[in-house]
Each structure stands twice: as C-alpha cells, then as structure tokens.
Design a protein around this motif. Structure first.
Motif, PDB file in Angstrom:
ATOM      1  N   LEU A 279       0.813  -1.222   0.000  1.00 46.43           N
ATOM      2  CA  LEU A 279       0.000   0.000   0.000  1.00 46.43           C
ATOM      3  C   LEU A 279       0.846   1.272   0.000  1.00 46.43           C
TER       4      LEU A 279
ATOM      5  N   VAL B 114      -0.695   4.766  -7.653  1.00 47.88           N
ATOM      6  CA  VAL B 114      -0.402   5.099  -9.051  1.00 47.88           C
ATOM      7  C   VAL B 114      -1.564   5.892  -9.649  1.00 47.88           C
TER       8      VAL B 114
ATOM      9  N   ALA C  35     -12.731   3.044  -3.404  1.00 54.90           N
ATOM     10  CA  ALA C  35     -12.063   1.847  -3.928  1.00 54.90           C
ATOM     11  C   ALA C  35     -10.551   1.923  -3.755  1.00 54.90           C
ATOM     12  N   GLY C  36     -10.018   3.135  -3.591  1.00 56.84           N
ATOM     13  CA  GLY C  36      -8.579   3.267  -3.349  1.00 56.84           C
ATOM     14  C   GLY C  36      -8.151   2.621  -2.045  1.00 56.84           C
TER      15      GLY C  36
ATOM     16  N   LEU D 282      -9.316  -0.281  -0.905  1.00 56.72           N
ATOM     17  CA  LEU D 282      -9.642  -1.716  -0.889  1.00 56.72           C
ATOM     18  C   LEU D 282      -8.502  -2.567  -0.340  1.00 56.72           C
ATOM     19  N   GLY D 283      -7.274  -2.151  -0.619  1.00 56.59           N
ATOM     20  CA  GLY D 283      -6.124  -2.950  -0.203  1.00 56.59           C
ATOM     21  C   GLY D 283      -6.004  -3.123   1.294  1.00 56.59           C
TER      22      GLY D 283
ATOM     23  N   LEU E  44      -8.821  -3.141   3.321  1.00 56.52           N
ATOM     24  CA  LEU E  44     -10.129  -3.526   3.862  1.00 56.52           C
ATOM     25  C   LEU E  44     -10.312  -5.039   3.780  1.00 56.52           C
TER      26      LEU E  44
ATOM     27  N   ARG F 163      -8.493   9.120  -5.337  1.00 54.63           N
ATOM     28  CA  ARG F 163      -8.480   7.668  -5.089  1.00 54.63           C
ATOM     29  C   ARG F 163      -7.095   7.238  -4.592  1.00 54.63           C
TER      30      ARG F 163
ATOM     31  N   GLN G  59      -5.791   5.705  -0.616  1.00 57.39           N
ATOM     32  CA  GLN G  59      -4.968   4.518  -0.351  1.00 57.39           C
ATOM     33  C   GLN G  59      -4.025   4.768   0.841  1.00 57.39           C
TER      34      GLN G  59
ATOM     35  N   ALA H 105      -5.866  -0.602 -12.111  1.00 55.05           N
ATOM     36  CA  ALA H 105      -5.739   0.485 -11.132  1.00 55.05           C
ATOM     37  C   ALA H 105      -6.007  -0.030  -9.713  1.00 55.05           C
ATOM     38  N   LEU H 106      -7.045  -0.860  -9.566  1.00 57.04           N
ATOM     39  CA  LEU H 106      -7.362  -1.346  -8.214  1.00 57.04           C
ATOM     40  C   LEU H 106      -6.348  -2.371  -7.736  1.00 57.04           C
TER      41      LEU H 106
ATOM     42  N   SER I 101      -3.231  -2.340  -8.473  1.00 57.96           N
ATOM     43  CA  SER I 101      -2.035  -1.599  -8.054  1.00 57.96           C
ATOM     44  C   SER I 101      -2.265  -0.923  -6.705  1.00 57.96           C
ATOM     45  N   ALA I 102      -3.539  -0.752  -6.320  1.00 58.35           N
ATOM     46  CA  ALA I 102      -3.852  -0.157  -5.008  1.00 58.35           C
ATOM     47  C   ALA I 102      -3.952  -1.240  -3.935  1.00 58.35           C
ATOM     48  N   GLY I 103      -3.618  -2.469  -4.298  1.00 56.79           N
ATOM     49  CA  GLY I 103      -3.579  -3.536  -3.298  1.00 56.79           C
ATOM     50  C   GLY I 103      -4.854  -4.345  -3.181  1.00 56.79           C
ATOM     51  N   ALA I 104      -5.842  -4.103  -4.062  1.00 56.84           N
ATOM     52  CA  ALA I 104      -7.099  -4.857  -3.977  1.00 56.84           C
ATOM     53  C   ALA I 104      -6.874  -6.310  -4.380  1.00 56.84           C
ATOM     54  N   GLY I 105      -7.618  -7.210  -3.738  1.00 57.52           N
ATOM     55  CA  GLY I 105      -7.519  -8.632  -4.056  1.00 57.52           C
ATOM     56  C   GLY I 105      -8.315  -8.967  -5.310  1.00 57.52           C
TER      57      GLY I 105
ATOM     58  N   GLN J   5     -12.130  -8.511  -4.808  1.00 62.14           N
ATOM     59  CA  GLN J   5     -12.430  -7.069  -4.702  1.00 62.14           C
ATOM     60  C   GLN J   5     -12.325  -6.395  -6.067  1.00 62.14           C
TER      61      GLN J   5
ATOM     62  N   HIS K 138     -15.410  -4.501  -7.798  1.00 65.30           N
ATOM     63  CA  HIS K 138     -15.405  -3.040  -7.861  1.00 65.30           C
ATOM     64  C   HIS K 138     -14.921  -2.451  -9.179  1.00 65.30           C
TER      65      HIS K 138
END
Lengths: 237, 272
Positions: free
Chosen positions: A68, A72, A91-92, A94-95, A97, A148, A152, B180-181, B183-187, B190, B194
């Motif tokens: 995190l 980008v 949504a930024g 999410l990593g 949560l 967004r 993060q 984009a998501l 790269s923001a760490g989303a699984g 997710q 999303h």
C-alpha cells in the motif's frame, strides 16, 4: 523517500532501462522527462511493481516496498465510469479492507466514506461526490484518480503521464495539485511528463532519460533540449 | 484550369499474389461447396416434392383459417402464453448466479487457476451441448409433466450459453480499472466486484435480455414435449386436428414474441 536503485528492465532482446538510480524525497515532486521510448513509463511501472525487473530494488523510507506504500495515477485515468465519484475514491482503500467489509460499495463504512469525502475535498470535487464518474470532464476525472490514490494512504504517488489527455488548463490544475500534495502532505511524488514547460513550472527537480539511462538530474529549469535531439529518437527507434 | 487538372497521379502497383493464399482459398471454397452438396443430399432436399404436395398444404391452411377466436379457445391460449412467459423468465433469472460464478471461473484474468478455467469451460461446453429439449425430457421423468421441468431445462442450458457469453464479455472488458485497483492492493475478488463487473454490467445485462428473448421462444418448444405453456396447447390442437385453434395459439405466440423482442431490444438500446 522513494529510492530506485540499479533498475534494469529488458523487453526480450531489447534493454529498456540500464541500471537507473533515482530518488524522490518526501515533500518533493520529481518530473521524469524524455523522448518517446526512452523508458520513462517503464521506470514508473517498475517502481509500482507493475513491470518485472531484471535487476534493481525499490525501497520506501529505506524498507522494501509494501503493497500500500505506492499509489499510481494512470495516464488513462481508469475510473469505473458507471460508479459514483465517491465509490471510486473509496475503492482506493480496498487494499486495507477485509473482503467482508468491501464486497459491494454498500458495505463501505461511514468512516471510509468520510475519509473519501476529505480526499475529494482535497482535490476540489467534494460537491461531485454522488455524480457518476463518467459524467465528469477529463481533468476532473484525473483529479478523482488523484483522490483515489490519496484514499490509499500512500507514502509515494507515481503519476504516469497524468496530463497527456488533458487540455492546458486542466493540465495546470492537475500538476499544481500533485505539487501541492507533495509539499503539504509530505508525499514523494514522481510524475512522468511530456511537457518540459509544465515540469519547469511545477516540479521541484527533473530527471531526464535518454536510451534508458539517466542523463540529467537537476533543477526544474535545466535545459532539456538534449533529451529530445533526433539522435536520441533514432537510437530508440 | 481546374484543381483536377493539376492532380498528380501514380500507377497502382499490381497486388502481389501469393501461391499459398491462392491454394488456401481454393481448398476452403471447395470444402465449403462439398459440404453443401453433402448436406443437400443428406437432408433430401427436393423442390419437386414441395411443388407436388402443395395441395396438402393448401388443405391444411384452409382448415386453419380463419382462426378460432372464441373465448373458450382464447382464454386457455392467453393463460398458456403467460405460463410460457413465466418459464422463460424463471429459466433466465434462476440461471444468473450459476452463470456468473462459472463465467468468472471461465474468463482469463478472473479464473483463479488454469485448472479452474479448464473445468469451468468444460462444464459450460457440456451444458451448452445438451439441448434444452433433452434436459426437459430428463426432468419430466423426475418431476412429471408441467412447467417446472421446463424451467429446470432452461436453467441448465442457459447457464451453459450465458456463462460462455459472459465469460467472453469479461475477457473483452477494459483492463484499466482492474489494473488500477490491483495496483492499489485490492484482491482478486475485490477487483472483480469493484472494477470488472461494474465496467461490463451493460454488456452482461444486454446479453441477459437477449437470452430472455431466446428463452421465451425455447420455452414454447419445450411445451411441445410436455413442459406446459402454450407449446403444449399447440401440440394438443395438432393431435386433435383442430387447426383453427392451433392458428389462434400461434397468433398469440406471435404477439408474445414480438412484445418480448421489443422489450429486450429497448433495454439493450438504453444500456448501449
């Protein structure tokens, strides 16, 4: 501080980056300039972990890059156009949560929504929170993308040609916003740019790439003409 | 002097003809022509027989026209059409969760592993390969005659078709928001929830409406094999040689199909 050390990237037979070293301090906006194909975007993607490296390391504040740490902002913005601006900003986060609290936007907590609103306020778009992202102008969408990224809670922001699709006024706004975030939020911001004049007005320092090597590292008003000489273009092509 | 007088022209070079392209074109054309000759013979196509038998068709039509428009015929026809509509509706909506799960497993980019991808693709191929009429016959043996086996049959077949269509829509989606998501760490889940699914929702709903349209027409055919609805009434009137009643049922079907088609097209147009 973001530290890129010995970054070497190869696309098949072609070496795109040759042992590139770049640092970005907290509170600094660094602009990376260079002709098409010189490796600017590859450097940014390698820093973001989106591009495998042959060699090199990426550290944030002296430690290995966490999932995190780096946010980008993309050239093509990449918002979900059908979702609201607020949902896109949420949504930024999410990593960080758990899945049960983030499967659908309705599950986002009030705290997260309020934090996202603060991020939107930071980029001057709090009044558009409930609009569909696709209804905003290009410049506004890029500012939402910046919000967004802020949501993060990163230590570093990487912006890949963030204004290449924007008109001059919107480009100024977005670059001014990135500079302000670097200075006020004490983030390390690295922006790949195509416009030396924008870099001169907003960046704290510029790095010039040519044929995958750093050939310039200096103040924003440095002469960058050599980066765009035909010889460099021919060597790249 | 006009502008055309000063226009510069160059001779167009002749298009290079590659022997391999010519050979491939000849082989493909011959193969397609041969397949049509074989099909013509295998299906015993004979326009002569059609011309000779026109009197039989005329007798059939003479008995069917005018359609029987008495309430005794119209009332069961309308309620049969309604049952056909409900079979098509439930056959479509009940297949949505299964189609979605299989589509996510069968799309590159969302499949958790190559093994899951291949398994999901195989399941979808199997469900698509078995005709809905065959599913209906199987379910009739399990739950008896009536609309319920029709619904089950449509669900099974529709999962196969819609799962594949949705998987392809997911594969064709703009990868930007997902990237984009991520790269923001989303699984993975997710990111699908999303970025991917909201991005392709118009395409998924459009395909769903198209399948609803198809399923209402399929449920009519299922009625012919005992799955209830207006198809069952058409079959019954043919067996009893009541062709005027058959025509009434067919006219009701035409109205139903046109209405569903208009609804489906309107929704798809709005989404696009």
């Amino acid at each position: 501080m973001l530290t890129l050390s010995d970054i070497t990237v190869r696309y098949g037979e072609r070496q795109v980056l040759h042992r590139v070293d770049v640092t970005v301090a907290r509170g600094e906006l660094l602009a990376v300039l260079g002709a098409n194909g010189c490796g600017k975007s590859t450097l940014l993607r390698a820093a973001a972990g989106l591009q495998p490296m042959e060699e090199g390391s990426v550290t944030v504040d002296g430690k290995g890059r966490g999932p995190l740490d780096i946010a980008v902002v993309f050239q093509h913005i990449h918002l979900v156009r059908r979702r609201t601006v607020l949902d896109n900003v949420c949504a930024g986060a999410l990593g960080r949560l758990p899945l049960r609290a983030s499967l659908v936007p309705a599950l986002f907590s009030r705290e997260l929504r309020e934090e996202a609103m603060a991020c939107l306020d930071r980029v001057g778009l709090a009044d558009r929170a409930h609009d569909r992202a696709g209804s905003l102008s290009g410049g506004q969408q890029q500012r939402v993308a910046v919000a967004r990224a802020l949501c993060q809670r990163p230590r570093v922001v990487l912006a890949d040609e963030p204004v290449s699709a924007l008109d001059p006024a919107a480009s100024e706004q977005v670059l001014a916003l990135l500079a302000e975030l670097a200075h006020v939020e004490q983030l390390a911001v690295l922006a790949v740019l195509h416009q030396p004049s924008l870099a001169a007005r907003h960046a704290d320092r510029i790095v010039g790439l040519r044929d995958g090597r750093v050939v310039l590292d200096g103040p924003p008003h440095s002469n960058v003409d050599s980066l765009y000489q035909p010889a460099a273009m021919e060597a790249v092509s | 002097m006009t502008i055309a007088d000063g226009v510069r022209r160059l001779p167009v070079p002749s298009k290079p003809r590659r022997p391999r392209t010519l050979i491939a074109g000849t082989v493909i054309t011959t193969a397609v022509a041969a397949a049509h000759v074989i099909a013509w013979n295998a299906t015993e196509v004979s326009f002569g027989a059609l011309a000779e038998g026109w009197r039989g068709m005329a007798d059939f039509l003479a008995e069917a026209i005018p359609p029987s428009l008495t309430w005794d015929v119209l009332e069961p026809s309308l309620s049969g059409a309604a049952v056909t509509l409900w079979i098509g509706l439930l056959g479509t909506t009940l297949s949505v969760p299964f189609s979605l799960v299989l589509a996510l497993l069968a799309a590159r980019g969302t499949a958790p592993s190559p093994w899951a991808y291949q398994t999901a693709r195989s399941v979808l191929s199997f469900l698509r390969a078995v005709p809905d009429v065959v599913f209906a016959l199987i379910f009739v043996t399990a739950v008896g005659l009536g609309p319920f086996p029709g619904v089950l049959a449509l669900v099974c077949h529709n999962v196969g078709v819609m799962g594949k269509l949705w998987a392809e829509a997911l594969e064709d989606a703009d990868p930007g928001p997902s990237q984009a998501l991520r790269s923001a760490g989303a699984g993975r889940i997710q990111t699908a929830a999303h970025a991917l699914l909201p991005t392709v929702t118009p395409q998924l709903v459009g395909l769903l409406m198209y399948r609803f349209d198809v399923n209402v027409r399929s449920s009519l055919v299922l009625g012919l094999v005992g799955a209830g609805g207006i198809g069952f009434l058409i079959n019954q009137s043919i067996r009893l040689f009541k062709f005027d009643e058959m025509l009434t049922h067919i006219l009701v079907v035409v109205v139903l199909i046109v209405a569903v088609d208009r609804l489906s097209a309107a929704v798809r147009r709005r989404l696009s």
